[in-house]
Design a protein around this motif. Structure first.
Motif, PDB file in Angstrom:
ATOM      1  N   THR A  53      -3.499   5.615 -15.330  1.00 27.90           N
ATOM      2  CA  THR A  53      -3.518   6.563 -14.211  1.00 27.90           C
ATOM      3  C   THR A  53      -2.800   7.850 -14.614  1.00 27.90           C
ATOM      4  O   THR A  53      -3.291   8.952 -14.352  1.00 27.90           O
ATOM      5  CB  THR A  53      -2.823   5.946 -12.974  1.00 27.90           C
ATOM      6  OG1 THR A  53      -3.403   4.672 -12.722  1.00 27.90           O
ATOM      7  CG2 THR A  53      -2.994   6.812 -11.745  1.00 27.90           C
ATOM      8  N   ALA A  55      -5.386   9.825  -7.625  1.00 26.19           N
ATOM      9  CA  ALA A  55      -4.622   9.012  -8.582  1.00 26.19           C
ATOM     10  C   ALA A  55      -3.490   8.267  -7.859  1.00 26.19           C
ATOM     11  O   ALA A  55      -3.264   7.069  -8.091  1.00 26.19           O
ATOM     12  CB  ALA A  55      -4.040   9.900  -9.678  1.00 26.19           C
ATOM     13  N   LEU A  74      -3.151   4.161  -7.429  1.00 24.80           N
ATOM     14  CA  LEU A  74      -1.989   3.461  -7.984  1.00 24.80           C
ATOM     15  C   LEU A  74      -1.233   2.671  -6.914  1.00 24.80           C
ATOM     16  O   LEU A  74      -0.887   1.502  -7.122  1.00 24.80           O
ATOM     17  CB  LEU A  74      -1.035   4.460  -8.659  1.00 24.80           C
ATOM     18  CG  LEU A  74       0.149   3.806  -9.358  1.00 24.80           C
ATOM     19  CD1 LEU A  74      -0.326   2.893 -10.490  1.00 24.80           C
ATOM     20  CD2 LEU A  74       1.113   4.847  -9.910  1.00 24.80           C
TER      21      LEU A  74
END
Lengths: 253, 243
Positions: free
Chosen positions: A24, A81, A85
């Motif tokens: 990521t 992102a 995550l």
């Protein structure tokens, strides 16, 4: 026994060993550098579509153009992102079947949930610094330290935007916890991203936390500082919701 | 009178469709291996989840060392070890790190956690997999890892659901010895199993579950344990139980 410290150490160790965190981070760094560089190169070449997308930024120069372009990308891409995550951090325990092992411990599940949030925000802090350094390197390579030295402070917008964006992604962790699914958290991220972008385009007030960072990325003067601070209510409210959800968790099936 | 390590009193939890446990009483005494046997869907796992706080009962109560689960201080869980469903084994971490983190979550200091992990790997013959990531372990070795995590902190109460699942014969023997050692040291052990022969080897007491209730007990010394088990279950089914 400081159970929150233990939980944070354990979650930090898991995150460091995972593939998810470096991938990521890498995609965010490389993606931001490539897209910013590509857009600026296209704008410099006079590509009308890119200039139209940049809006008022197309008239800017030097650090303001570089940081403004990167901020627009980060407001959307960084949010994606962050959402992915945090959805993984919470949802993985259900998908991997490790959640049963998190019961009947002296460390409360609410502490484990909060520690995941601490790890997530610590990652965002590291990324905030890394992205600022990355853009400083890009700007330096483009000669901006010489041609526009007075505006290098514009770079400070990047770490702030990264942290605010991470704060806005916390609801995705709550959705992943309630739905016990990584995909549900990612779906929530996509919905929130669309809502934020559409709201920014429609001119919904800067006082709406979901909109403020994206709006600020486009037009910093349009968003007062207190409105940006109001974004901090999102991790507080949804972080608390995550802790309660994990505390009351039952394994029915 | 010595408090049992764990006690279930009239615990009930009914799921949609009627499955679950329906008014179960059970005691696990210190130094005793108590086996829970029953057919698939009898309610063994649900009962264990109730004992470990993974489910809240609709009625009844669970007590650990005489303290109701709802009032149990957090630190008391440090004396409990369990493996219900999947092992607490993260694929990205090697076996040693998985054990160290599990020990930390049970309240061990950093130094003690490393020592515990080394002992546990030795006890369950996991030494050669110390640096192997969880995702690369075979199903049987993941089960060993989960058992090591449940036992390494020498808990006073041990709850294991089908612990011999996926274990090879050597693993079964290692587990048997590990449980007998802990019971001799005063731990109370509750294990569920389908393997009546294995249960007969280690259990001090055998409770039979059917349709969410304890329907009787078996003497581990019974010569034809399988026949006695099915006799109890069929008799309960024929009588309609309490459904």
């Amino acid at each position: 026994m400081n159970t929150l410290a233990i939980a944070t150490a354990v979650e930090g160790r898991k995150a460091l060993a995972s593939r998810m965190v470096p991938w990521t981070s890498g995609i965010l760094v490389v993606g931001l550098a490539a897209l910013t560089g590509g857009l600026l190169a296209a704008a410099a070449a006079g590509d009308q579509r890119v200039l139209a997308r940049l809006g008022p930024l197309a008239e800017a120069h030097g650090w303001e153009l570089l940081v403004g372009t990167a901020a627009q990308i980060l407001a959307a891409g960084g949010f994606g992102a962050c959402g992915i995550l945090i959805a993984w951090l919470y949802g993985r325990e259900f998908v991997d079947g490790t959640v049963a092992g998190l019961f009947a411990l002296p460390v409360r599940r609410s502490s484990l949930a909060v520690s995941k949030l601490i790890v997530f925000l610590a990652w965002a802090l590291v990324m905030a610094g890394a992205l600022a350094i990355l853009l400083w390197i890009i700007g330096s390579a483009a000669g901006l330290l010489v041609s526009d030295p007075g505006n290098a402070r514009q770079l400070l917008r990047i770490p702030l935007l990264m942290l605010l964006t991470a704060c806005l992604a916390v609801p995705a962790g709550w959705i992943a916890s309630v739905a016990r699914s990584i995909l549900a958290g990612i779906a929530a991220t996509i919905v929130l991203l669309i809502l934020a972008q559409v709201s920014a385009i429609l001119g919904v007030g800067a006082w709406v936390p979901l909109v403020a960072p994206a709006l600020w990325a486009i037009a910093p003067d349009a968003v007062p500082w207190p409105a940006l601070l109001a974004v901090l209510t999102v991790p507080v409210v949804f972080g608390s919701a995550i802790a309660v959800t994990w505390s009351r968790l039952q394994l029915e099936s | 009178m010595v408090e049992p390590c764990a006690e279930v009193a009239g615990a009930a939890r009914t799921f949609r469709g009627g499955a679950g446990v329906h008014g179960v009483d059970l005691q696990i005494a210190a130094g005793e291996i108590h086996a829970l046997v029953g057919l698939n869907g009898a309610g063994k796992t649900t009962l264990m989840r109730l004992m470990l706080g993974m489910l809240r009962p609709d009625s009844g109560e669970v007590r650990i060392c005489g303290i109701p689960l709802t009032e149990l201080p957090d630190r008391a869980w440090a004396d409990v070890g369990h493996l219900v469903e999947q092992a607490l084994a993260y694929g990205e971490l090697d076996a040693r790190t998985n054990l160290v983190l599990s020990a930390r979550l049970h309240g061990a200091t950093r130094v003690a956690a490393h020592a515990m992990a080394e002992r546990a790997m030795e006890e369950l013959d996991l030494g050669r997999y110390a640096r192997v990531r969880g995702r690369r372990l075979s199903l049987g070795n993941r089960q060993r890892l989960g058992l090591a995590a449940a036992l390494q902190h020498d808990p006073h109460l041990i709850v294991l659901d089908e612990p011999t699942n996926a274990l090879d014969p050597a693993g079964v023997i290692l587990l048997r010895e590990a449980l007998l050692r802990r019971a001799r040291s005063g731990a109370g052990v509750l294990v569920s199993s389908h393997h009546l022969d294995e249960v007969a080897r280690i259990a001090d007491r055998i409770s039979v579950m059917n349709n969410g209730r304890i329907i009787g007990t078996l003497d581990p010394g019974t010569i034809d344990l399988e026949r006695a088990f099915f006799s109890l279950v069929r008799s309960d089914d024929a009588g309609g139980g309490s459904r």
